[in-house]
Design an enzyme around this catalytic site. Sequence first.
Site, PDB file in Angstrom:
ATOM      1  N   GLY A  17       0.825  -1.215   0.000  1.00  7.27           N
ATOM      2  CA  GLY A  17       0.000   0.000   0.000  1.00  7.27           C
ATOM      3  C   GLY A  17       0.849   1.251   0.000  1.00  7.27           C
ATOM      4  N   SER A 148      -3.953   0.344  14.017  1.00  7.22           N
ATOM      5  CA  SER A 148      -4.869   1.472  14.091  1.00  7.22           C
ATOM      6  C   SER A 148      -5.381   1.622  15.512  1.00  7.22           C
ATOM      7  CB  SER A 148      -6.065   1.257  13.158  1.00  7.22           C
ATOM      8  OG  SER A 148      -7.080   2.219  13.391  1.00  7.22           O
ATOM      9  N   TYR A 161     -13.402  -3.773  10.653  1.00  7.22           N
ATOM     10  CA  TYR A 161     -12.084  -3.142  10.615  1.00  7.22           C
ATOM     11  C   TYR A 161     -11.411  -3.246  11.975  1.00  7.22           C
ATOM     12  CZ  TYR A 161      -8.532   0.496   9.970  1.00  7.22           C
ATOM     13  OH  TYR A 161      -7.349   1.190   9.908  1.00  7.22           O
TER      14      TYR A 161
END
Length: 257
Positions: A17, A148, A161
Site C-alpha cells: 500500500g 490502528s 475493521y
Amino acid sequence: MNTDPQTAGPPVALVTGGLRGIGRAIVDRLHAQGFVGAVVDLADTEAGTTGGRLPDGFRYYTLDIARVEDHEAAVERIVADFGRIDTLVNNAGIAVRPPTDILDVAPADFDRSLSVNLRGTFFLTQAVARHMICRSSPHYRSIVSINSMASHIASFDRAQYAISKAAIGKMTQLYAARLAGDGIHVHEVKPGFIRTPMTAGAATRIDDIVREAVPQQRWGTPEDVAQAVVTLATGGLPYTTGESVWVAGGVTIPQVR
C-alpha cells in the site's frame, strides 16, 4: 553472501500500500535513510511506474494481498530483483465505507475486510519471513505492521475493521516470538488521528474530537507515522520486539476534565 554492510548494498524494503498516504510517506522516508526496494499496491499501473513518482531504487509491483495464492511468486520476484528483503512494512488495508452498524454488517463485507487487513497481512508476513530466514543479511531486519487506534476503541460502526486490526496485535507478538532467534524484529505501529485523503471526508467532525481528546491537540501526519516506522526498521529500538508503538499525540492517556 558478503556480510560487510559497506559492500553488500543498501537495505531492501517491501512496503504494501505504498503509493499514497501513510504508505508513500514511509517509502519516501525509507529512501531518505538509504533503503531501496519494492512498493506493492492495487493502484493503476501509471501511478506506480511513470513520471518518476517513486524515489530512485524503488520499483512498483501490482499485488492484491488478499490473493494469498499470489504471495510466493511476488516475493520470489522481489527477492530475484533485489537479492533479499530486510524490512517488510505491512501498510495495506481497507477501511469500512460507509460505516455500518455492527447489527447490519454483511458477511461479504466482513470477509473482505479480514481478507486484506488480517489474512492477507498474515500470509504475506509468513512468505517474507521464510525468505528472510533463508538469506543472511548485514542489515538490521524487521517486520513492521501498521495497526490502528480502532483496535483499541469500540467503534461499533466499523466492527470488521476494528476486529481485523485487533488481531494484528496478536499476530505481531506471535511472529516476534517465532523470529527473535533468527534476528528478525517484529513491531506494530498504531497511528491515531492522521490527516490523509482517507480521513478527509470526516475532517470537520474529527477536528472537534482531536481538540478534546488528543493532548497535543493536533492531527498527526503521514510523516509522523513514517518516522516511527523508519526508527523501528533501522534498529532505533534494538531491544524491542513484539511491542506496539503509538503515534497518536497522547490520545491513550486517561484524562479528567
